[in-house]
Enzyme design. Structure first.
Site, PDB file in Angstrom:
ATOM      1  N   LYS A 192       0.824  -1.214   0.000  1.00 47.51           N
ATOM      2  CA  LYS A 192       0.000   0.000   0.000  1.00 47.51           C
ATOM      3  C   LYS A 192       0.860   1.267   0.000  1.00 47.51           C
ATOM      4  CE  LYS A 192      -2.432   0.631   3.670  1.00 47.51           C
ATOM      5  NZ  LYS A 192      -3.381   0.928   4.751  1.00 47.51           N
ATOM      6  N   ARG A 227     -11.571   2.714   9.729  1.00 44.22           N
ATOM      7  CA  ARG A 227     -11.153   1.378  10.171  1.00 44.22           C
ATOM      8  C   ARG A 227     -12.331   0.488  10.543  1.00 44.22           C
ATOM      9  NH1 ARG A 227      -5.891   0.357  10.927  1.00 44.22           N
ATOM     10  NH2 ARG A 227      -4.438   2.100  10.946  1.00 44.22           N
ATOM     11  N   ARG A 238      12.013 -11.986   7.058  1.00 46.47           N
ATOM     12  CA  ARG A 238      13.219 -11.291   7.517  1.00 46.47           C
ATOM     13  C   ARG A 238      13.953 -12.119   8.575  1.00 46.47           C
ATOM     14  NH1 ARG A 238      12.906  -5.166   9.679  1.00 46.47           N
ATOM     15  NH2 ARG A 238      11.443  -6.149  11.143  1.00 46.47           N
ATOM     16  N   ARG A 242      13.102 -11.528  14.748  1.00 47.44           N
ATOM     17  CA  ARG A 242      12.431 -10.731  15.765  1.00 47.44           C
ATOM     18  C   ARG A 242      11.035 -11.303  15.986  1.00 47.44           C
ATOM     19  NH1 ARG A 242      14.009  -4.954  12.994  1.00 47.44           N
ATOM     20  NH2 ARG A 242      16.183  -4.903  13.658  1.00 47.44           N
ATOM     21  N   ARG A 253      -1.634 -10.978  13.200  1.00 48.11           N
ATOM     22  CA  ARG A 253      -1.802  -9.576  12.780  1.00 48.11           C
ATOM     23  C   ARG A 253      -2.677  -9.492  11.530  1.00 48.11           C
ATOM     24  NH1 ARG A 253       3.218  -6.313  10.420  1.00 48.11           N
ATOM     25  NH2 ARG A 253       2.245  -4.325   9.920  1.00 48.11           N
TER      26      ARG A 253
END
Length: 218
Positions: free
Chosen positions: A13, A89, A128, A162, A173
């Site tokens: 986005k 939202r 990552r 992480r 998420r």
């Protein structure tokens, strides 16, 4: 031209927003920017929001809606148009935006929803990994080590992720965002302003699709 940009985390986005602004010169308005600006200028509604944030509380929809209206009422929006990012939202905020547009004599011309399969997003967002010895950062899809399992920089073989990058965290998420976005997608589909584009393509090809949509309504 007034737009709203939607897409799950990792859908690209931000990249497409930059391309839209570069070509169409609309004012890119993100929720975070609106809050920071209102608080920095110490507007009445900005001070209201600061009171909630300073106490560690979520800012209520009513205050968020006021901040949006305050921002959309500014002259640059009337001259160039807006592109909302991060608002609305939820359905209540979407209905509030309808009222704001009506009050300000504005129209929402298009909602661009960048769609990418959840499994691909998990790969993108959880790819990552970091060398524990020297801190070099890699990505299993976009920037792997030249030799599998060996750091390009220091030759180390001990890597870690992480917590935010771990697949289970990323999946949670995404699930939260899907639950939040689905009613909005239905709402704007019924309103006849929703345009969905395939975000799994190359970046430039995604923009070609978006550009066709915007050209048609501009």
């Amino acid at each position: 031209m007034n737009l709203m940009l939607m897409g799950l985390p990792g859908a690209g986005k931000g990249t497409q927003a930059e391309k839209i602004v570069d070509k169409y010169h609309v004012i890119h308005i993100s929720t975070g920017d609106m809050f920071r600006e209102a608080m920095a200028q110490e507007t009445p509604v900005g001070l209201k929001a600061k009171g909630f944030i300073d106490q560690g509380n979520l800012v209520p929809d009513s205050v968020t809606n006021e901040i949006v209206k305050e921002r959309l009422a500014q002259s640059d929006v009337f001259q160039a148009g807006y592109m909302l990012d991060g608002f609305p939202r939820n359905l209540d905020q979407a209905k509030a935006l309808d009222q704001i547009n009506q009050d300000l004599n504005l129209n929402l011309d298009a909602v661009i929803d960048i769609q990418v399969d959840k499994n691909l997003l998990i790969d993108r967002l959880s790819g990552r990994f970091i060398c524990r010895d020297c801190g070099a950062t890699y990505h299993k899809l976009n920037n792997p080590t030249k030799v599998a399992g060996i750091c390009d920089r220091c030759g180390g073989t001990d890597f870690y992720q992480r917590d935010d990058d771990k697949p289970e965290t990323v999946k949670n998420r995404l699930d939260v965002n899907i639950k939040m976005n689905t009613p909005l997608i239905d709402y704007y589909q019924k309103a006849g302003v929703l345009h969905q584009v395939n975000g799994a393509q190359e970046i430039d090809q995604v923009f070609v699709e978006i550009d066709k949509i915007l050209n048609a309504i501009n």
